[in-house]
Design a protein around this motif. Structure first.
Motif, PDB file in Angstrom:
ATOM      1  N   ASP A  60       1.515  -3.946  12.504  1.00  0.00           N
ATOM      2  CA  ASP A  60       1.051  -3.682  11.340  1.00  0.00           C
ATOM      3  C   ASP A  60      -0.107  -2.503  11.583  1.00  0.00           C
ATOM      4  O   ASP A  60      -0.173  -1.500  10.568  1.00  0.00           O
ATOM      5  CB  ASP A  60       0.321  -4.913  10.908  1.00  0.00           C
ATOM      6  N   ASP A 108      -0.656   3.589  -2.241  1.00  0.00           N
ATOM      7  CA  ASP A 108       0.606   3.335  -2.627  1.00  0.00           C
ATOM      8  C   ASP A 108       1.496   3.214  -1.228  1.00  0.00           C
ATOM      9  O   ASP A 108       2.411   2.784  -1.570  1.00  0.00           O
ATOM     10  CB  ASP A 108       1.091   4.381  -3.685  1.00  0.00           C
ATOM     11  N   GLY A 109       1.240   3.925  -0.268  1.00  0.00           N
ATOM     12  CA  GLY A 109       1.989   4.307   0.966  1.00  0.00           C
ATOM     13  C   GLY A 109       2.331   2.950   1.587  1.00  0.00           C
ATOM     14  O   GLY A 109       2.903   2.505   2.529  1.00  0.00           O
ATOM     15  N   ARG A 149       9.211  -1.650  12.263  1.00  0.00           N
ATOM     16  CA  ARG A 149       8.944  -2.701  12.927  1.00  0.00           C
ATOM     17  C   ARG A 149      10.092  -3.247  13.620  1.00  0.00           C
ATOM     18  O   ARG A 149       9.930  -3.792  14.893  1.00  0.00           O
ATOM     19  CB  ARG A 149       9.055  -4.085  12.053  1.00  0.00           C
ATOM     20  N   TYR A 192      -9.455  -3.882   5.916  1.00  0.00           N
ATOM     21  CA  TYR A 192      -8.557  -4.195   6.907  1.00  0.00           C
ATOM     22  C   TYR A 192      -8.817  -3.376   8.026  1.00  0.00           C
ATOM     23  O   TYR A 192      -8.939  -3.924   9.211  1.00  0.00           O
ATOM     24  CB  TYR A 192      -7.121  -3.860   6.557  1.00  0.00           C
ATOM     25  N   ILE A 202       1.412   0.773  11.781  1.00  0.00           N
ATOM     26  CA  ILE A 202       2.037   1.486  10.404  1.00  0.00           C
ATOM     27  C   ILE A 202       0.808   1.730   9.624  1.00  0.00           C
ATOM     28  O   ILE A 202       0.963   2.744   8.973  1.00  0.00           O
ATOM     29  CB  ILE A 202       2.882   0.136   9.689  1.00  0.00           C
ATOM     30  N   ASN A 238      -4.744   8.056  -2.900  1.00  0.00           N
ATOM     31  CA  ASN A 238      -3.541   7.649  -3.736  1.00  0.00           C
ATOM     32  C   ASN A 238      -2.362   7.278  -2.740  1.00  0.00           C
ATOM     33  O   ASN A 238      -1.567   6.482  -2.944  1.00  0.00           O
ATOM     34  CB  ASN A 238      -3.238   8.936  -4.754  1.00  0.00           C
ATOM     35  N   ARG A 239      -2.291   8.113  -1.728  1.00  0.00           N
ATOM     36  CA  ARG A 239      -1.190   7.980  -0.664  1.00  0.00           C
ATOM     37  C   ARG A 239      -1.562   6.686   0.193  1.00  0.00           C
ATOM     38  O   ARG A 239      -0.521   5.906   0.778  1.00  0.00           O
ATOM     39  CB  ARG A 239      -1.153   9.162   0.174  1.00  0.00           C
ATOM     40  N   VAL A 241       7.316   5.995   0.213  1.00  0.00           N
ATOM     41  CA  VAL A 241       7.594   5.236   1.282  1.00  0.00           C
ATOM     42  C   VAL A 241       8.341   3.834   0.830  1.00  0.00           C
ATOM     43  O   VAL A 241       7.889   3.176  -0.102  1.00  0.00           O
ATOM     44  CB  VAL A 241       6.204   4.462   2.134  1.00  0.00           C
ATOM     45  N   THR A 242       9.368   3.708   1.603  1.00  0.00           N
ATOM     46  CA  THR A 242      10.281   2.633   1.442  1.00  0.00           C
ATOM     47  C   THR A 242      10.245   1.345   2.088  1.00  0.00           C
ATOM     48  O   THR A 242       9.880   1.520   3.263  1.00  0.00           O
ATOM     49  CB  THR A 242      11.738   2.865   1.258  1.00  0.00           C
ATOM     50  N   PRO A 243      10.572   0.121   1.645  1.00  0.00           N
ATOM     51  CA  PRO A 243      10.591  -1.015   2.375  1.00  0.00           C
ATOM     52  C   PRO A 243      11.437  -0.920   3.605  1.00  0.00           C
ATOM     53  O   PRO A 243      11.253  -1.359   4.884  1.00  0.00           O
ATOM     54  CB  PRO A 243      11.069  -2.255   1.557  1.00  0.00           C
ATOM     55  N   VAL A 247       4.928   9.778   3.190  1.00  0.00           N
ATOM     56  CA  VAL A 247       3.651   9.736   2.534  1.00  0.00           C
ATOM     57  C   VAL A 247       3.472  11.186   2.246  1.00  0.00           C
ATOM     58  O   VAL A 247       2.578  11.289   1.154  1.00  0.00           O
ATOM     59  CB  VAL A 247       2.549   9.085   3.614  1.00  0.00           C
ATOM     60  N   ILE A 282       9.841   0.819   6.494  1.00  0.00           N
ATOM     61  CA  ILE A 282       8.810  -0.051   7.218  1.00  0.00           C
ATOM     62  C   ILE A 282       9.670  -0.859   8.104  1.00  0.00           C
ATOM     63  O   ILE A 282       9.125  -0.969   9.335  1.00  0.00           O
ATOM     64  CB  ILE A 282       7.982  -1.072   6.077  1.00  0.00           C
ATOM     65  N   TYR A 312       2.630  -3.779   2.500  1.00  0.00           N
ATOM     66  CA  TYR A 312       3.666  -3.691   3.702  1.00  0.00           C
ATOM     67  C   TYR A 312       2.728  -4.156   5.076  1.00  0.00           C
ATOM     68  O   TYR A 312       3.659  -4.601   5.984  1.00  0.00           O
ATOM     69  CB  TYR A 312       3.958  -2.301   3.859  1.00  0.00           C
ATOM     70  N   ILE A 313       1.609  -4.421   4.984  1.00  0.00           N
ATOM     71  CA  ILE A 313       0.806  -5.052   6.049  1.00  0.00           C
ATOM     72  C   ILE A 313       0.025  -6.303   5.477  1.00  0.00           C
ATOM     73  O   ILE A 313      -0.192  -6.243   4.131  1.00  0.00           O
ATOM     74  CB  ILE A 313       0.055  -4.185   6.946  1.00  0.00           C
ATOM     75  N   GLY A 329       2.741   8.480  -1.939  1.00  0.00           N
ATOM     76  CA  GLY A 329       2.775   7.209  -1.472  1.00  0.00           C
ATOM     77  C   GLY A 329       3.839   6.698  -1.837  1.00  0.00           C
ATOM     78  O   GLY A 329       4.301   5.672  -1.095  1.00  0.00           O
ATOM     79  N   LYS A 330       4.336   6.823  -2.957  1.00  0.00           N
ATOM     80  CA  LYS A 330       5.492   5.848  -3.468  1.00  0.00           C
ATOM     81  C   LYS A 330       6.717   6.059  -2.898  1.00  0.00           C
ATOM     82  O   LYS A 330       7.612   5.177  -3.036  1.00  0.00           O
ATOM     83  CB  LYS A 330       5.478   6.045  -5.052  1.00  0.00           C
TER      84      LYS A 330
END
Lengths: 194, 188
Positions: free
Chosen positions: B129, A149-150, B123, A19, B132, A145-146, B114-116, B107, B119, A3-4, B111-112
């Motif tokens: 960035d 995957d986040g 933005r 990063y 986020i 983990n978050r 979170v969707t595009p 989150v 995001i 995502y980044i 973690g999974k």
């Protein structure tokens, strides 16, 4: 695609720790103390705690990385697979089973840890420090983990990548490599881990 | 009563940090870097994200503590902090912060989660960035801190004024080992 924007040659957590190096440094230090610092639990046992939590959080990168580290430290591949399948029948000490159960409860929620789970660990000989570190390792991997995957970091699929990463974690622990990570850049964009 | 003998009577995470000062050091540094950074989202916004995640994790000590710190940066507006806890979508905060809290709430689940789309939404509302990144890491860090506090059944003070005193202390002096190694702040 993450995502980044992260360095292409640094999949998973490494790209994130690079990063923002200032937040990466204390995360690395905390992990080094908990997983490699002075403890009555072996480094292999502590990697099993990290693996169980990552596996239950379904974080493929972290599960593969810590499975590889545990395999190298424990000098076999059966233990970690058994622990991921069923803690109670895995070939580990009764004390470690009770600690892995506590870690599995922490993965669900801090509030899920019961007085019974703590009593079982104490009866199996776990010290307050061991219980403390188990809870904090499990909580730390709920962070990792978050984080991984986040932000949708890249997860390599080649098993050789994780074998190399496991070696790196055995040799260097969780410290940033003294030379940084530029030596992992390749001309053909294949992924190197060591 | 805490699950282990901490050998101190300090509230919440402070009792745990004092039990093991070696691990307390990097946790305090991480909190300072993530919650007192002045680049991008403000200190108040960072504390609000921490408060919301801690509320979702049902960690009373953490959401009350970080809510009290947020309040210090928001001229004492407890109603606003409480609305961000329970109903941030209708709170008088920026659309950008709402979109970041939405990411943080995902989150908290996984973690999974979170969707595009989440995001993209952030933005569109101007999130960088780095903002986020910081949102995801703050939310992930509170999934650690909350589990640490509740997983060891740390002491939860029921005297609400004591949270205001600690919130003031954090707003003034920041996180770090001083929060357990110096005398606890007194409620006014």
């Amino acid at each position: 695609m993450s995502y980044i924007p992260l360095e292409q040659h640094l999949p998973g957590i490494t790209g994130l720790l690079e990063y923002r190096k200032d937040s990466g440094a204390p995360i690395r230090e905390l992990t080094q103390i908990l997983l490699r610092g002075e403890s009555t639990l072996t480094a292999g046992e502590r990697e099993l705690i990290a693996t169980v939590v990552s596996s239950r959080n379904e974080c493929r990168f972290c599960t593969a990385a810590h499975t590889a580290a545990a395999n190298i430290l424990l000098e076999n591949t059966d233990t970690v697979e058994a622990v991921k399948q069923d803690i109670d029948t895995a070939p580990v000490s009764d004390k470690l089973k009770t600690l892995l159960h506590i870690a599995a409860l922490v993965q669900i929620s801090g509030k899920a840890v019961t007085a019974e789970a703590i009593t079982a660990a104490k009866q199996a000989g776990a010290t307050d420090r061991e219980i403390h570190d188990t809870v904090l390792i499990a909580a730390l991997f709920c962070l990792y983990n978050r984080y991984v995957d986040g932000l949708a970091t890249m997860t390599p699929t080649d098993p050789a990548f994780y074998e190399g990463l496991g070696q790196r974690l055995k040799q260097h622990g969780y410290n940033r490599l003294p030379q940084g990570y530029d030596h992992l850049k390749t001309k053909d964009n294949t992924l190197k881990s060591i | 009563m805490p699950h282990i003998n901490l050998d101190n009577d300090l509230p919440g995470i402070r009792g745990l940090l004092s039990f093991r000062p070696e691990t307390a050091g990097p946790m305090g540094q991480l909190a300072n870097i993530l919650l007192r950074d002045d680049e991008g989202i403000s200190r108040a916004e960072r504390e609000l994200i921490a408060t919301h995640v801690s509320y979702l994790n049902d960690c009373f000590y953490c959401h009350t503590s970080h809510g009290a710190t947020a309040c210090q940066y928001l001229n004492g507006d407890k109603a606003l902090v409480d609305q961000v806890r329970k109903d941030y979508r209708n709170a008088p905060i920026s659309e950008k912060l709402k979109s970041l809290i939405t990411i943080a709430a995902s989150v908290q689940k996984s973690g999974k989660a979170v969707t595009p789309g989440q995001i993209d939404d952030a933005r569109r509302h101007g999130a960088s960035d780095r903002e986020i990144h910081d949102t995801v890491l703050i939310a992930a860090a509170f999934c650690m801190f909350n589990r640490y506090v509740d997983g060891l059944a740390a002491k939860t003070p029921m005297d609400l004024a004591s949270y205001d005193a600690r919130g003031r202390q954090i707003a003034e002096k920041g996180y770090g080992n001083h929060i357990f190694s110096t005398p606890q702040p007194v409620s006014i």
